[in-house]
Design a protein around this motif. Structure first.
Motif: not given
Length: 126
Positions: A98-126
Motif C-alpha cells: 500500500x505504501x508504494x502502490x502506483x498511480x492508477x485509473x480504473x475505467x469501465x468500457x463497453x467491451x474488451x478483447x475476447x469479451x473478457x471482464x478485465x484488462x490491465x496495462x502498466x508502466x514501470x521504471x528501473x
C-alpha cells in the motif's frame, strides 16, 4: 532506443504489438487479459480468478524485463462492469504494498478483447 520485451511465461500477443517495450529505464506493457500462457485458454471461472491470471501474466512480463511490481509507477485497469470493481481491486491490491502502490485509473468500457471482464496495462521504471 527501445528494446522489445517478450516471454513465453505470458500470453503471446494476438495482434501487431509486443508484450512490452523498454525505452531507457521505462517499461511500457501492453494490456494483459486472462489467457493462460501454458494452455492458451481464457481463464474466466470468476472475476477473482480472471484478475489473478491477468496479474500473473503481468508479473511474468515485468520479470522478463528484470522488474517486479515494486517498479510499477502507473497502472490502467479496464473493466466491463464497474460492479466488479471491489473484487478486481482486492486481487490487484494483493500484488502491491500500500505504501508504494502506483498511480492508477480504473475505467469501465463497453467491451474488451475476447469479451473478457478485465484488462490491465502498466508502466514501470528501473
Amino acid at each position: 532506443m527501445k528494446k522489445i520485451i517478450t516471454t513465453t511465461d505470458a500470453p503471446a500477443p494476438i495482434g501487431p504489438y509486443n508484450q512490452a517495450v523498454l525505452s531507457g529505464n521505462t517499461l511500457y506493457t501492453s494490456g494483459q487479459i486472462a489467457f493462460n500462457p501454458e494452455t492458451g485458454a481464457l481463464v474466466l471461472d470468476d472475476i477473482e480468478t480472471e484478475t489473478k491470471q491477468v496479474m500473473e501474466n503481468m508479473k511474468a512480463v515485468l520479470k522478463a524485463a528484470d522488474m517486479t511490481f515494486d517498479n510499477v509507477i502507473k497502472s490502467s485497469i479496464f473493466i466491463s462492469d464497474m460492479d466488479n470493481f471491489g473484487q478486481i481491486n482486492a486481487v490487484y491490491g494483493s500484488y502491491f504494498n500500500d505504501a508504494s502502490a502506483p498511480a492508477r485509473e480504473t475505467v469501465e468500457v463497453a467491451r474488451l478483447p475476447k469479451d473478457v471482464n478485465v484488462e490491465i496495462s502498466m508502466i514501470a521504471v528501473k
